[in-house]
Design a protein around this motif. Structure first.
Motif, PDB file in Angstrom:
ATOM      1  N   LEU A  58     -35.956 -23.494 -38.906  1.00 33.31           N
ATOM      2  CA  LEU A  58     -36.972 -22.913 -38.015  1.00 33.31           C
ATOM      3  C   LEU A  58     -37.061 -21.390 -38.157  1.00 33.31           C
ATOM      4  O   LEU A  58     -38.146 -20.826 -38.281  1.00 33.31           O
ATOM      5  CB  LEU A  58     -36.668 -23.262 -36.554  1.00 33.31           C
ATOM      6  N   PHE A  59     -35.896 -20.720 -38.129  1.00 36.16           N
ATOM      7  CA  PHE A  59     -35.898 -19.258 -38.040  1.00 36.16           C
ATOM      8  C   PHE A  59     -35.232 -18.551 -39.217  1.00 36.16           C
ATOM      9  O   PHE A  59     -35.362 -17.344 -39.351  1.00 36.16           O
ATOM     10  CB  PHE A  59     -35.193 -18.805 -36.747  1.00 36.16           C
ATOM     11  N   GLY A  60     -34.471 -19.297 -40.039  1.00 34.49           N
ATOM     12  CA  GLY A  60     -33.762 -18.670 -41.156  1.00 34.49           C
ATOM     13  C   GLY A  60     -34.645 -18.549 -42.385  1.00 34.49           C
ATOM     14  O   GLY A  60     -35.716 -17.958 -42.345  1.00 34.49           O
ATOM     15  N   THR A  61     -34.187 -19.136 -43.498  1.00 35.68           N
ATOM     16  CA  THR A  61     -35.007 -19.088 -44.717  1.00 35.68           C
ATOM     17  C   THR A  61     -36.223 -20.012 -44.597  1.00 35.68           C
ATOM     18  O   THR A  61     -37.180 -19.861 -45.338  1.00 35.68           O
ATOM     19  CB  THR A  61     -34.195 -19.551 -45.937  1.00 35.68           C
ATOM     20  N   ARG A  62     -36.161 -20.998 -43.700  1.00 31.59           N
ATOM     21  CA  ARG A  62     -37.206 -22.029 -43.519  1.00 31.59           C
ATOM     22  C   ARG A  62     -37.319 -22.957 -44.731  1.00 31.59           C
ATOM     23  O   ARG A  62     -38.306 -23.664 -44.895  1.00 31.59           O
ATOM     24  CB  ARG A  62     -38.566 -21.390 -43.184  1.00 31.59           C
ATOM     25  N   LEU A  63     -36.291 -22.955 -45.572  1.00 31.44           N
ATOM     26  CA  LEU A  63     -36.258 -23.896 -46.700  1.00 31.44           C
ATOM     27  C   LEU A  63     -35.676 -25.221 -46.210  1.00 31.44           C
ATOM     28  O   LEU A  63     -34.909 -25.251 -45.249  1.00 31.44           O
ATOM     29  CB  LEU A  63     -35.391 -23.334 -47.831  1.00 31.44           C
ATOM     30  N   PRO A  64     -36.011 -26.345 -46.868  1.00 33.59           N
ATOM     31  CA  PRO A  64     -35.487 -27.652 -46.427  1.00 33.59           C
ATOM     32  C   PRO A  64     -34.022 -27.840 -46.844  1.00 33.59           C
ATOM     33  O   PRO A  64     -33.703 -28.655 -47.700  1.00 33.59           O
ATOM     34  CB  PRO A  64     -36.413 -28.646 -47.151  1.00 33.59           C
ATOM     35  N   ALA A  65     -33.144 -27.035 -46.255  1.00 31.58           N
ATOM     36  CA  ALA A  65     -31.726 -27.060 -46.623  1.00 31.58           C
ATOM     37  C   ALA A  65     -30.880 -27.518 -45.439  1.00 31.58           C
ATOM     38  O   ALA A  65     -31.020 -26.984 -44.341  1.00 31.58           O
ATOM     39  CB  ALA A  65     -31.291 -25.670 -47.066  1.00 31.58           C
ATOM     40  N   VAL A  66     -30.016 -28.507 -45.677  1.00 34.19           N
ATOM     41  CA  VAL A  66     -29.065 -28.955 -44.655  1.00 34.19           C
ATOM     42  C   VAL A  66     -27.885 -27.979 -44.657  1.00 34.19           C
ATOM     43  O   VAL A  66     -27.365 -27.623 -45.713  1.00 34.19           O
ATOM     44  CB  VAL A  66     -28.571 -30.389 -44.959  1.00 34.19           C
ATOM     45  N   ILE A  67     -27.485 -27.516 -43.486  1.00 33.86           N
ATOM     46  CA  ILE A  67     -26.323 -26.614 -43.370  1.00 33.86           C
ATOM     47  C   ILE A  67     -25.122 -27.467 -42.971  1.00 33.86           C
ATOM     48  O   ILE A  67     -25.128 -28.089 -41.913  1.00 33.86           O
ATOM     49  CB  ILE A  67     -26.569 -25.510 -42.315  1.00 33.86           C
ATOM     50  N   GLY A  68     -24.124 -27.522 -43.854  1.00 32.05           N
ATOM     51  CA  GLY A  68     -22.972 -28.395 -43.607  1.00 32.05           C
ATOM     52  C   GLY A  68     -21.659 -27.632 -43.583  1.00 32.05           C
ATOM     53  O   GLY A  68     -21.631 -26.402 -43.611  1.00 32.05           O
ATOM     54  N   GLY A  69     -20.565 -28.384 -43.541  1.00 35.80           N
ATOM     55  CA  GLY A  69     -19.235 -27.778 -43.601  1.00 35.80           C
ATOM     56  C   GLY A  69     -18.970 -27.240 -44.997  1.00 35.80           C
ATOM     57  O   GLY A  69     -19.602 -27.657 -45.963  1.00 35.80           O
ATOM     58  N   SER A  70     -18.024 -26.307 -45.106  1.00 32.07           N
ATOM     59  CA  SER A  70     -17.760 -25.666 -46.394  1.00 32.07           C
ATOM     60  C   SER A  70     -16.301 -25.827 -46.812  1.00 32.07           C
ATOM     61  O   SER A  70     -15.393 -25.592 -46.017  1.00 32.07           O
ATOM     62  CB  SER A  70     -18.107 -24.181 -46.297  1.00 32.07           C
ATOM     63  N   TYR A  71     -16.106 -26.195 -48.082  1.00 32.72           N
ATOM     64  CA  TYR A  71     -14.738 -26.293 -48.625  1.00 32.72           C
ATOM     65  C   TYR A  71     -14.142 -24.907 -48.858  1.00 32.72           C
ATOM     66  O   TYR A  71     -12.935 -24.773 -49.030  1.00 32.72           O
ATOM     67  CB  TYR A  71     -14.760 -27.063 -49.957  1.00 32.72           C
ATOM     68  N   ALA A  72     -14.984 -23.867 -48.873  1.00 39.58           N
ATOM     69  CA  ALA A  72     -14.499 -22.498 -49.120  1.00 39.58           C
ATOM     70  C   ALA A  72     -13.501 -22.064 -48.057  1.00 39.58           C
ATOM     71  O   ALA A  72     -12.655 -21.205 -48.303  1.00 39.58           O
ATOM     72  CB  ALA A  72     -15.682 -21.528 -49.149  1.00 39.58           C
ATOM     73  N   PHE A  73     -13.596 -22.665 -46.859  1.00 42.93           N
ATOM     74  CA  PHE A  73     -12.740 -22.246 -45.746  1.00 42.93           C
ATOM     75  C   PHE A  73     -11.376 -22.946 -45.764  1.00 42.93           C
ATOM     76  O   PHE A  73     -10.529 -22.658 -44.919  1.00 42.93           O
ATOM     77  CB  PHE A  73     -13.449 -22.511 -44.411  1.00 42.93           C
ATOM     78  N   MET A  74     -11.175 -23.858 -46.719  1.00 44.11           N
ATOM     79  CA  MET A  74      -9.925 -24.635 -46.749  1.00 44.11           C
ATOM     80  C   MET A  74      -8.693 -23.739 -46.944  1.00 44.11           C
ATOM     81  O   MET A  74      -7.677 -23.922 -46.283  1.00 44.11           O
ATOM     82  CB  MET A  74      -9.968 -25.668 -47.885  1.00 44.11           C
ATOM     83  N   VAL A  75      -8.796 -22.762 -47.870  1.00 42.48           N
ATOM     84  CA  VAL A  75      -7.620 -21.927 -48.187  1.00 42.48           C
ATOM     85  C   VAL A  75      -7.141 -21.146 -46.958  1.00 42.48           C
ATOM     86  O   VAL A  75      -5.967 -21.253 -46.578  1.00 42.48           O
ATOM     87  CB  VAL A  75      -7.909 -20.977 -49.378  1.00 42.48           C
ATOM     88  N   PRO A  76      -8.011 -20.359 -46.277  1.00 41.64           N
ATOM     89  CA  PRO A  76      -7.512 -19.645 -45.091  1.00 41.64           C
ATOM     90  C   PRO A  76      -7.112 -20.565 -43.942  1.00 41.64           C
ATOM     91  O   PRO A  76      -6.175 -20.255 -43.201  1.00 41.64           O
ATOM     92  CB  PRO A  76      -8.687 -18.744 -44.679  1.00 41.64           C
ATOM     93  N   VAL A  77      -7.805 -21.720 -43.790  1.00 38.68           N
ATOM     94  CA  VAL A  77      -7.440 -22.642 -42.696  1.00 38.68           C
ATOM     95  C   VAL A  77      -6.057 -23.237 -42.954  1.00 38.68           C
ATOM     96  O   VAL A  77      -5.219 -23.309 -42.045  1.00 38.68           O
ATOM     97  CB  VAL A  77      -8.512 -23.757 -42.531  1.00 38.68           C
ATOM     98  N   ILE A  78      -5.780 -23.634 -44.197  1.00 39.37           N
ATOM     99  CA  ILE A  78      -4.450 -24.188 -44.532  1.00 39.37           C
ATOM    100  C   ILE A  78      -3.377 -23.119 -44.325  1.00 39.37           C
ATOM    101  O   ILE A  78      -2.266 -23.407 -43.862  1.00 39.37           O
ATOM    102  CB  ILE A  78      -4.444 -24.747 -45.979  1.00 39.37           C
ATOM    103  N   SER A  79      -3.724 -21.869 -44.641  1.00 43.52           N
ATOM    104  CA  SER A  79      -2.783 -20.760 -44.431  1.00 43.52           C
ATOM    105  C   SER A  79      -2.444 -20.609 -42.944  1.00 43.52           C
ATOM    106  O   SER A  79      -1.286 -20.388 -42.574  1.00 43.52           O
ATOM    107  CB  SER A  79      -3.397 -19.474 -44.976  1.00 43.52           C
ATOM    108  N   ILE A  80      -3.461 -20.753 -42.086  1.00 40.57           N
ATOM    109  CA  ILE A  80      -3.236 -20.680 -40.627  1.00 40.57           C
ATOM    110  C   ILE A  80      -2.365 -21.852 -40.173  1.00 40.57           C
ATOM    111  O   ILE A  80      -1.440 -21.690 -39.363  1.00 40.57           O
ATOM    112  CB  ILE A  80      -4.581 -20.657 -39.861  1.00 40.57           C
ATOM    113  N   ILE A  81      -2.648 -23.056 -40.717  1.00 46.16           N
ATOM    114  CA  ILE A  81      -1.873 -24.253 -40.348  1.00 46.16           C
ATOM    115  C   ILE A  81      -0.387 -24.047 -40.666  1.00 46.16           C
ATOM    116  O   ILE A  81       0.497 -24.469 -39.909  1.00 46.16           O
ATOM    117  CB  ILE A  81      -2.411 -25.500 -41.097  1.00 46.16           C
ATOM    118  N   HIS A  82      -0.088 -23.351 -41.790  1.00 46.49           N
ATOM    119  CA  HIS A  82       1.306 -23.140 -42.203  1.00 46.49           C
ATOM    120  C   HIS A  82       1.923 -21.874 -41.605  1.00 46.49           C
ATOM    121  O   HIS A  82       3.028 -21.498 -41.983  1.00 46.49           O
ATOM    122  CB  HIS A  82       1.398 -23.094 -43.733  1.00 46.49           C
TER     123      HIS A  82
END
Length: 496
Positions: A58-82
């Motif tokens: 609606l307000f962003g790029t207005r392209l037909p793109a689904v915004i989902g979860g990202s694997y890029a966040f796995m490294v810092p999240v695993i670091s927090i878990i440990h």
């Protein structure tokens, strides 16, 4: 046709489930969370995905793109878990909640990076240094960089994965001209039809006892009743902000998370350009791209507020589906966002679809990630590939984009920590996260070489004359059709 749009929207919802289930299924057990916790995180992630997709379309790029979860966040999240302070907590449920709050705090702080870069138009200024030559490796590796989510996962349960891969290709490519009432039904709904057939086949194998006395890993990947999602899911549960308690803030955690936000920024930039091409739109002008990144920052802020365990980025598989179905409709993606929000509240129904074996999704990824990668390579047609300079930049950036993250992955698998391993944890997380991402490495190499190596004399070779007219809103008459804000909001936010 309203019915067709709803069915296509449901298809995007089914495809988005893969990542939405995979990330919590991997992270929640590491945090000592129960199956009930896992279901709540999956529901929350889907709910926030739906909201973010609506905001972006609606307000962003207005392209037909689904915004989902990202694997890029796995490294810092695993670091927090440990983190040692969290591992000392004895009670499993308390440890899960404390870890979740720490991740939430880091996401809330880190989201400011994209919000500032996006809304200040700084990313628009940066994107003026991107040429078709510099973007081709980045977009290609948005697809190719996910190769480990393709056949290596299919191979865990070949008897389900391989038939799915073959069936999807037959329906979407070989039988694409088969029509019912003038509608190419097999091309449009290849994913829905093949998932239904193979899911039923997998259920038959499970019910007939084909996986009795098989290794645990085989059962987890092949059986349709191993996810424990349906039994653990409540009938109705509406996710709400701060549902896990008040977030906790730690500077080290937040700094590591900022690297993931930057990676998400780069990957989304490539994915938006691929989406515009598959949706037959003009490449997004610099200010539209920046506006989209700003809204994505809001999306990461919402992820932190609700507690999804990961930030948000453009769903690469859903971009590939635009090309596979040849339907690049904003309305279809908004309908899929409606399904995400609806089924995330109705726990049991959502959990039923979420129990599809992940091998089935991986088989589809083999096709859709490849499709997105080829869109990246298609940008090379606007450059002069007889130029030795261009061949050098393309080859080196593609190779380094694949080779550097592979080194980081292999090193981490053997040493159980990344190559960056100093006493400063935040510094390790920052470097390891950046270099785990293929598109980010490709962007660093390609954009640096493209803007320093004989750049003054090679504007035409780089594809700049074709690219330049799309960089401003008024540069092409079609931009208004694709990127104008709804509700006459352009009066308040005039395009640059």
């Amino acid at each position: 046709m309203r019915g067709e749009a709803i069915a296509l929207g449901f298809q995007h919802y089914i495809l988005a489930l893969g990542t939405a289930v995979m990330i919590p299924s991997f992270l929640v057990p590491l945090m000592e969370g129960s199956d009930g916790d896992k279901v709540r995180v999956v529901q929350t992630l889907l709910f926030v995905q739906g909201i973010n997709t609506l905001l972006q379309t609606l307000f962003g790029t207005r392209l037909p793109a689904v915004i989902g979860g990202s694997y890029a966040f796995m490294v810092p999240v695993i670091s927090i878990i440990h983190d040692s302070s969290l591992r000392r907590i004895e009670d499993p449920h308390l440890r899960f909640l404390s870890t979740m709050r720490a991740v939430q705090g880091a996401l809330i702080v880190a989201s400011s990076i994209q919000i500032i870069l996006g809304y200040s138009q700084m990313w628009a200024i940066c994107s003026r240094f991107f040429s078709p030559l510099g973007m081709a490796p980045v977009i290609a590796l948005v697809g190719f960089g996910l190769f480990d989510r393709g056949f290596p996962v299919v191979g865990r349960c070949v008897e389900i994965g391989l038939p799915m891969f073959i069936l999807f290709i037959i329906f979407s490519q070989y039988l694409k001209n088969f029509q019912t009432k003038g509608l190419p039904i097999l091309e449009r709904f290849a994913l829905l039809i093949s998932v239904t057939v193979i899911w039923a086949y997998a259920h038959l194998l499970t019910a007939s006892g084909a996986y009795k006395h098989r290794p645990v890993l085989t059962e987890v990947n092949c059986r349709t009743d191993r996810a424990n999602l349906i039994s653990s899911a409540p009938w109705i549960k509406i996710p709400y902000p701060l549902q896990w308690g008040a977030p906790t803030f730690n500077a080290g955690h937040a700094f590591g998370m900022m690297a993931a936000v930057l990676v998400s920024l780069v990957e989304s930039t490539g994915a938006y350009k691929a989406a515009s091409r598959l949706a037959s739109a003009t490449p997004p002008p610099a200010h539209v791209l920046s506006r989209g990144i700003g809204w994505q920052g809001i999306g990461i802020l919402l992820s932190g507020m609700f507690g999804t365990l990961t930030g948000s980025t453009v769903s690469v598989e859903n971009i590939g589906l635009l090309g596979s179905t040849r339907v690049g409709s904003r309305r279809v993606v908004q309908i899929s966002a409606g399904f995400m929000i609806f089924f995330s509240m109705l726990g049991k129904f959502g959990a039923l679809f979420a129990s599809i074996p992940f091998t089935i999704f991986a088989a589809v990824y083999c096709v859709l990630f490849g499709l997105v990668a080829s869109v990246g390579l298609s940008f090379l047609q606007f450059t002069n590939m007889n130029s030795m300079r261009n061949l050098f930049i393309t080859g080196v950036s593609l190779f380094m984009g694949l080779s550097v993250p592979e080194y980081f992955r292999e090193y981490t698998a053997k040493a159980l920590h990344g190559p960056a391993h100093t006493s400063a944890g935040w510094f390790n997380d920052f470097l390891n996260t950046i270099f785990f991402s293929s598109p980010t490495v490709a962007l660093i190499v390609a954009v640096f070489l493209d803007n320093t190596l004989d750049y003054k004399d090679s504007a035409r070779d780089r594809g700049m004359p074709w690219w330049a007219k799309f960089q401003t809103f008024k540069g092409d008459s079609r931009n208004e059709e694709f990127y104008t804000l709804p509700f006459n909001l352009n009066r308040f936010f005039p395009p640059s």
